[in-house]
Design an enzyme around this catalytic site. Structure first.
Site: not given
Ligand code: DSN
Length: 410
Positions: A49, A51, A195, A221, A224, A230
């Site tokens: 974790y 955060e 984008d 992303t 691609k 991913r």
């Protein structure tokens, strides 16, 4: 180990591997991540974790995680020439939501490309948060040329006074004039959001213009054309760093996926190597040859050509829908996706278009001459979608090609 713990899932993954190996993948948004990227994705970092952001975490024990996230950030900044990078968005849609959250209030006006003209769901579709919670004005491509008409986009911007304009698309085969978008945004006082999900690898490989010196925020992303895990990221000039970081955490997300962030760092390292530039250049060369061959065989392309990794076929005059073409090709072992085309008269579920991309098969080593073979196979299927003998013959060719171009060297 997986085989022992859960043989059902292990078996299905094995089947998927065989399936990926033995079929031709032409989905424009897919690629094959390297084994190094997958190793980082599947690592023990999934246990942690973290955060917050490096050196400012809400949990202890982040000494190595911080180093990893800082490396990912610094590599992204260098690769894309930006002042700030946020590595924490989980996916393209979450990165886009964060950009909205950073710069807009609910109900604010913005512009994006119509879904049917190649825009993304998150660029203002009425079924998406972007169209439901904000006032979306969709621009389109020109009916005559099927490419963006910057004068029309400017006119719409002057009339609608959007607070943000989105450029960068999901099914647009041409080069975007990012400078023109900057000028329009400056004229109307709008935030410019780019984008680059589809073209990030082409930009990293220096074969497509970068929006880095124009955009207020860049979302992408990483899986691609960029060929990473991913996942996603947000890039921006230093002055927008605080707004973006606050939007991602604590605005929208909790703990970041550090295994995925490590894999992004690996992906950026790979994309900095000279071979990646050669790869990106080959992706476009392949797409151009494939496009030319399809046109020479009598198929129509939206915009008449491609300048990127993707081709949008218009099947309107071919007596076959996008859906049926997708199904027939899949039966022969060629994986594509149906796609709406500008001014499509069919629904997004049926469509008159088919989207094809060369990023994945270029990773497998295909070159221009192989594209000619591919084009011939696609045409045979589209011309004879119900002929099982044709499909059988093409599927034999597919198997042969897949043996010639293995994935992961196997
Ligand atoms: N689903 C992606 C694509 O295929 O282009 C966009 O998110």
């Amino acid at each position: 180990m997986l085989e022992k713990t859960d043989s059902v899932i292990a078996g299905l993954i094995e089947k998927e591997l065989e399936y990926q190996k033995s079929t031709i993948r032409l989905i424009a948004s897919e690629n094959y991540a390297s084994k190094a990227v997958m190793e980082a994705t599947g690592s023990i970092l999934t246990n942690k974790y973290a955060e917050g952001y490096p050196t400012k975490r809400y949990y202890a024990g982040n000494r190595y995680v911080d180093e990893i996230e800082i490396l990912a950030i610094e590599r992204a900044k260098k690769l894309f020439g930006v002042g700030h990078a946020n590595m924490q968005p989980h996916a393209g849609a979450s990165a886009n939501i964060a950009a909205f959250y950073a710069f807009l209030e609910i109900g604010d006006r913005f512009m994006g490309l119509d879904l049917a003209h190649g825009g993304h769901l998150t660029h203002g579709s009425p079924v998406n948060f972007s169209g439901k919670w904000f006032k979306a004005f969709s621009y389109g491509v020109s009916r005559e040329t099927e490419v963006l008409d910057y004068d029309e986009i400017r006119k719409m911007a002057l009339q609608e006074k959007p607070k943000m304009i989105i450029c960068g698309y999901t099914a647009y085969p041409m080069v975007i004039d990012f400078r023109a978008f900057r000028e329009i945004c400056d004229e109307v006082g709008a935030i410019m959001m780019a984008d680059i999900s589809h073209i990030a690898g082409l930009i990293a490989g220096n074969v497509y213009p970068s929006p880095a010196k124009y955009a207020d925020v860049i979302t992408s992303t990483t899986h691609k054309t960029l060929r990473g895990p991913r996942s996603a990221m947000i890039l921006c000039p230093e002055e927008n760093a605080k707004a973006i970081d606050k939007a991602v955490f604590p605005g929208l997300q909790g703990g970041p996926l550090e295994h995925s962030i490590a894999a992004k760092a690996v992906c950026f390292h790979e994309a900095m190597q000279p071979e990646f530039g050669e790869y990106a250049s080959q992706v476009i060369k392949n797409a151009k040859v494939l496009a030319d061959e399809l046109v020479a065989s009598g198929l129509r392309l939206v915009g008449g050509k491609t300048e990127t990794h993707l081709i949008l076929l218009d099947l309107t005059k071919k007596n076959i829908t996008g859906k049926d073409a997708q199904i027939a090709l899949e039966e022969a072992g060629i994986i594509t996706n149906r796609n709406t085309i500008p001014f499509d008269t069919r629904s997004p579920f049926i469509t008159s278009g088919l989207r094809i991309g060369t990023a994945a098969m270029t990773t497998r080593g295909m070159k221009e001459t192989d594209m000619k073979e591919l084009a011939a196979m696609i045409v045979k299927i589209i011309e004879n979608p119900a002929d099982s003998a044709v499909k059988e013959r093409v599927s034999e060719e597919v198997k042969e090609i897949c043996r010639k171009f293995p994935i992961y060297g196997e």
